[in-house]
Each structure stands twice: as C-alpha cells, then as structure tokens.
Design a protein around this motif. Structure first.
Motif, PDB file in Angstrom:
ATOM      1  N   UNK A 103       0.899  -1.308  -0.102  1.00  0.00           N
ATOM      2  CA  UNK A 103      -0.026  -0.226   0.033  1.00  0.00           C
ATOM      3  C   UNK A 103       0.830   1.477   0.034  1.00  0.00           C
ATOM      4  N   UNK A 105       1.050   5.301   0.218  1.00  0.00           N
ATOM      5  CA  UNK A 105       0.580   6.580   0.644  1.00  0.00           C
ATOM      6  C   UNK A 105       1.493   7.642   0.808  1.00  0.00           C
ATOM      7  N   UNK A 106       1.747   8.561  -0.260  1.00  0.00           N
ATOM      8  CA  UNK A 106       2.502   9.492  -0.310  1.00  0.00           C
ATOM      9  C   UNK A 106       1.976  11.077  -0.410  1.00  0.00           C
ATOM     10  N   UNK A 121       6.214  14.582  -5.402  1.00  0.00           N
ATOM     11  CA  UNK A 121       5.891  13.628  -6.260  1.00  0.00           C
ATOM     12  C   UNK A 121       6.432  12.247  -6.450  1.00  0.00           C
ATOM     13  N   UNK A 151       3.124  11.577  11.728  1.00  0.00           N
ATOM     14  CA  UNK A 151       4.072  12.214  11.353  1.00  0.00           C
ATOM     15  C   UNK A 151       4.033  13.888  11.807  1.00  0.00           C
TER      16      UNK A 151
ATOM     17  N   UNK B  85      11.845   2.731   9.487  1.00  0.00           N
ATOM     18  CA  UNK B  85      11.885   3.858   8.754  1.00  0.00           C
ATOM     19  C   UNK B  85      13.429   4.236   8.684  1.00  0.00           C
ATOM     20  N   UNK B  90       8.840   4.968   5.192  1.00  0.00           N
ATOM     21  CA  UNK B  90       8.459   4.326   6.203  1.00  0.00           C
ATOM     22  C   UNK B  90       7.848   3.070   5.848  1.00  0.00           C
ATOM     23  N   UNK B 101       3.167  -1.508   4.271  1.00  0.00           N
ATOM     24  CA  UNK B 101       2.370  -0.513   3.818  1.00  0.00           C
ATOM     25  C   UNK B 101       3.927   0.363   3.754  1.00  0.00           C
ATOM     26  N   UNK B 102       3.860   1.211   2.651  1.00  0.00           N
ATOM     27  CA  UNK B 102       5.037   2.053   2.339  1.00  0.00           C
ATOM     28  C   UNK B 102       4.516   3.571   2.630  1.00  0.00           C
ATOM     29  N   UNK B 103       5.186   4.345   3.193  1.00  0.00           N
ATOM     30  CA  UNK B 103       4.748   5.673   3.338  1.00  0.00           C
ATOM     31  C   UNK B 103       6.005   6.543   3.258  1.00  0.00           C
ATOM     32  N   UNK B 104       5.919   7.504   2.508  1.00  0.00           N
ATOM     33  CA  UNK B 104       7.061   8.623   2.281  1.00  0.00           C
ATOM     34  C   UNK B 104       6.746   9.775   2.901  1.00  0.00           C
ATOM     35  N   UNK B 105       7.299  10.118   4.092  1.00  0.00           N
ATOM     36  CA  UNK B 105       7.111  11.224   4.710  1.00  0.00           C
ATOM     37  C   UNK B 105       8.229  12.462   4.235  1.00  0.00           C
ATOM     38  N   UNK B 106       7.609  13.495   4.838  1.00  0.00           N
ATOM     39  CA  UNK B 106       8.737  14.765   4.401  1.00  0.00           C
ATOM     40  C   UNK B 106       9.859  14.402   5.453  1.00  0.00           C
ATOM     41  N   UNK B 208      10.642   1.597  -3.037  1.00  0.00           N
ATOM     42  CA  UNK B 208       9.782   2.612  -3.850  1.00  0.00           C
ATOM     43  C   UNK B 208      10.658   3.557  -4.836  1.00  0.00           C
ATOM     44  N   UNK B 210      11.863   6.886  -6.501  1.00  0.00           N
ATOM     45  CA  UNK B 210      12.542   7.921  -6.071  1.00  0.00           C
ATOM     46  C   UNK B 210      11.585   9.354  -6.097  1.00  0.00           C
ATOM     47  N   UNK B 211      11.701   9.968  -5.076  1.00  0.00           N
ATOM     48  CA  UNK B 211      10.817  11.340  -5.057  1.00  0.00           C
ATOM     49  C   UNK B 211      11.302  12.159  -6.239  1.00  0.00           C
ATOM     50  N   UNK B 241      -2.307  13.987  -0.344  1.00  0.00           N
ATOM     51  CA  UNK B 241      -1.637  12.680  -0.493  1.00  0.00           C
ATOM     52  C   UNK B 241      -2.367  11.639  -1.618  1.00  0.00           C
TER      53      UNK B 241
END
Lengths: 171, 319
Positions: A103, A105-106, A121, A151, B85, B90, B101-106, B208, B210-211, B241
C-alpha cells in the motif's frame, strides 16, 4: 447462490489452488461479488464485536441484506453454519490468498503556514490484484490515517520510535 | 489597613506567579529537549505499552549516523508487526494480515522546528510544571506534568532521562484522571555502539520509486475552512496525498495542534455509503462525516468531543 457459497469458501480458505485465482479475480472486480465479500466481512466483524471502522462496507451489507436475508438467519440458509464461517474467514483468507499487499501513501503537495508550497511527487509501487484484496481489511484506511497523522503529532515526535506502537498495536 | 492587606496579597500573587513562570520556562525547556533527544540520539531498548486492559512489549532501535536516521520497532507479543523507517521512507509490516505499507514522509519531523512558536500555545492551554526525579529503567528521570486547563485536551506526564533528555516513560491522562495510555522503557541503552543488525527488517522490503521535486500547482488557499475549532487548536500544516498509489484518489490532510495534542483531518471522495459518527481506536478518537460528496475523517489523541467539534466545524471554502 452458488457464487455466494464460493465467496464463503474463499474466505474460509477452502478453495483449491486452481479455483483460487479465478475466484479472487471475479471477486476483486468490484461488482456484486465484491459487495458480498464486504458484507460477509462486516458480519464477521460484528460477530466478533470488533470496534471496526466500517465506512464503505455499509452500502454493501445493506444491499446484501435486502437481497439475501437468510445470511443472518442460519436455520434457513442453504449454507451450513454460516456464522461459524464468518467467525474465521477474515484471518484464514488473509493467510491463504492475500500474499504481500503493498500500500503506497505518499505526499504530493504541501501547504504549510508561511512556507509556501511544493510537491513531493512520487511514482507508486506497482500493485498486484492481490494487494487490492489485502487492503479490503476493515481497518486499512484508519491505519493509513494514523500513520500519516503521527508524522505531524507533537506528542508522537516526543515518543520517537515508540509512537509507532499506536499503529501496530494488535487489536 | 485595607490597602496594606491588599498590597501584601498582591505581592504574594506576583511572587507566586513568578515562581510559577520560572518552573514553566524550565519545564518547557525540558519539552524541547525531549523532542530533540528523540531525533538526535541513538538508542535501543525494550518498552511496555499499556492501553485500556491491554499490555504489549516492543523492541525499538533508533540510529543516527551523520545525516542519516534509521529506526525500527518490532512487537514482541502477539502477531509480529514491525515498522522500519529509513530517513523519509516508512515501511510497516503486519505478519497477521501479510501487509506491507509504504509511506513516504517529509524529511525531518515538524515538531522540533515548530515547537518554539507553539510554546505559547502549550502554556495557554496547559499548566506545566516540573515534578519529582524518579528512577525509570535504571536511569534517573525528571518528571514533567502538563495539566489541561479545559476538557478539550488530555493531560500528560513525562519522565525524561536527566542526562540526555530521552523520554523514558509517558502517561496520557483523561478527564476523570484515568490513564488513557502509557508506555515505559523496561531497559534502554542510550548512545554507544548499537549493532546494525538490530535495524534489519525481518523480510526484504520493496524499494519505492525516487521522489521527484516539482513546482506546486496547488499552492494557495485551502479548499476547506475550519470555523471556530476548539480553543487553542490551529492548523499547522496541510498536505495532499495520493492514496494507494493511485493518481486519481487524492486525500487532503490537515493537522491542527495546540502545541502538544494533534488532530488530523482527512478529506477524500466518499465511496459507497459512509458510516458517520464517532469511533474509538485505542487512545485515538475518530469522527467521520460526509460533507457534500466528500468523506471527512477526523482523528487524534484528543477527547471525543474535541474530535467531533473539529469534524463539525469543517466546510468547503466556497460555501
């Protein structure tokens, strides 16, 4: 009716490998079978008295109840012991067919007081149809939300790594 | 005579207010120290989390190496669940549902940066004081008490390592003085050599993409307004998001905070029918409602009334 029995068998992990793939595909299509799937899960949650987060499942169960009242009346249902099945299918189906669902979630854009805006992005990790099935779990949205929430939570920041426990804590 | 008594009373008031303020400043300094320590220190340990009638043990590791930050939490009781993380990425893995779950945080959490400007908010809405020094997990810990001034937020008690400021124990306290949740290290190593393998996830994690930085086409006013939120809560951030890797499902995420407690607002198109109303998940209160064709989900570590008030205060800007 035959289809509904197959959904039930799918949830109980009673389908053999040959039937499994085809049944998952048909169920994940988002049609009548998907609603049936949702409804059965909601019933399972209710029976287990889990404080679930039902959201989108309610339309599914309303529809299913209207067209299939016997689901909640085991004595008249052609499927033997349906309540016994719904008690166990959520976990057993997850174990047998879910595989690893990814999943993503970005953050795509941000506005913060005074900081102007920018976009982070990111391409998403490819998801298999299996991942779709895995995310049907009732709490999926809330888990995503809680992860995103912490967060920015000052108390979570003070707790450091320990703050994740709120999200991963078994229920 | 009356004047003299009045003056004496006034002097007493002033001096007690001064003493109160000194202890305030000190206690607030500790809060800043705690937030900094959680990010900047390397540490590893085992802690116990209690929520309701449930007690769980977890192991955590946090390693800071130059500008790189890696952390891992793994539950030791029940089904294996872990969060890893690495800087802004994360991963969380639940063995029971076989979900990653994959979460990209700032990069960089907001709290230590926003804390100074939010200190005023903390003192406006909590009585902050330093309490006793107690021993926690073999470390001397300074206790801090934050009592809420109204019923719109929970109280807190923190115990921070006197040497490093690392938070060793924390309690969240409800309106009736009940403990809503608490966690405490039973054993912790602060600093020193922390074996790298302790950070190793128990299964290979996906990589994931790259941003990509891009100009923000969405900058400007938010499409939503929160009219008269509970006292002290103001919006600290708004992000949008992508959900589930889909480009169509965009979720607006706003965060309100009183400097300590945070409440998040998530807005996304309502699919099917939505079960509206309050739900409680552990220490987190959740309130869902539908506004137009959007599902609004509000959640946070705050009393149910606070979460519901915020949910009901949300409306589209153009209405």
């Amino acid at each position: 009716m035959v289809e509904r029995e197959r959904i039930s068998a799918l949830m109980d992990g009673e389908l053999d490998d040959a039937e499994l793939g085809a049944q998952v595909k048909r169920t994940a299509d988002g049609g009548e079978l998907a609603r049936c799937w949702d409804a059965y899960h909601l019933i399972g949650e209710s029976l287990r008295r889990e404080p679930g987060f039902h959201l989108d499942l309610t339309a599914g169960i309303s529809g299913a109840l209207a067209s299939e009242p016997t689901v909640l009346a085991p004595g008249r249902a052609p499927v033997a012991q349906p309540t016994q099945r719904v008690r166990t299918f959520a976990l057993s189906m997850a174990a047998t067919i879910a595989g690893i669902g990814v999943v993503v979630w970005m953050v795509v854009g941000q506005r913060s007081d005074g900081s102007g805006g920018r976009i982070d992005m990111a391409q998403s990790v490819a998801m298999s149809p299996r991942a779709e099935v895995a995310t049907q779990a009732v709490d999926a949205d809330v888990n995503d939300y809680m992860m995103a929430h912490q967060e920015y939570s000052p108390t979570a920041a003070m707790h450091g790594v320990a703050s994740y426990v709120r999200t991963v804590s078994a229920r | 005579m009356r004047w003299a008594v009045g003056a004496a009373g006034f002097m007493l008031l002033v001096s007690s207010a001064l003493a109160d303020n000194l202890s305030h400043g000190d206690a607030l300094g500790w809060l800043q120290r705690i937030a900094g320590a959680a990010r900047q220190l390397s540490y590893a340990g085992t802690f116990v989390y209690q929520q309701g009638d449930k007690v769980e043990t977890s192991r955590i590791v946090h390693v800071v190496d130059g500008s790189s930050e890696t952390e891992r939490l793994e539950t030791l009781d029940g089904p294996r669940r872990e969060v890893v993380r690495n800087n802004d990425i994360v991963f969380s893995y639940h063995a029971d549902t076989k979900t990653v779950r994959v979460d990209r945080r700032r990069v960089g959490r907001s709290f230590p940066q926003i804390l100074p400007e939010q200190l005023t908010a903390v003192t406006d809405h909590y009585h902050v004081r330093k309490a006793e020094i107690e021993r926690v997990a073999e470390h001397d810990a300074q206790a801090l008490v934050l009592e809420p001034k109204d019923g719109m937020r929970y109280g807190h008690k923190f115990w921070a390592d006197t040497g490093t400021g690392l938070l060793l124990k924390a309690k969240m306290i409800g309106e009736r003085a009940q403990v809503i949740e608490q966690f405490a290290f039973t054993q912790v190593q602060i600093g020193g050599a922390i074996p790298r393998q302790w950070l190793q996830p128990s299964l290979p994690l996906p990589t994931p993409a790259a941003a990509v930085e891009a100009a923000d086409a969405t900058a400007g006013e938010s499409e939503w307004v929160i009219k008269s939120p509970p006292a002290g809560f103001r919006k600290i951030v708004e992000v949008r998001r992508h959900k589930d890797g889909s480009t169509s499902a965009i979720v607006t995420h706003m965060v309100l905070s009183d400097g300590l407690a945070a409440v998040s607002v998530f807005i996304e198109p309502a699919r099917a029918r939505v079960a509206e109303g309050p739900v409680q998940r552990g220490a987190i209160n959740i309130y869902t409602r539908v506004v137009g064709d959007q599902r609004v989900t509000v959640l946070g570590e705050a009393p149910a009334a606070t979460v519901a008030t915020i949910a009901n205060a949300i409306s589209p800007r153009n209405r």
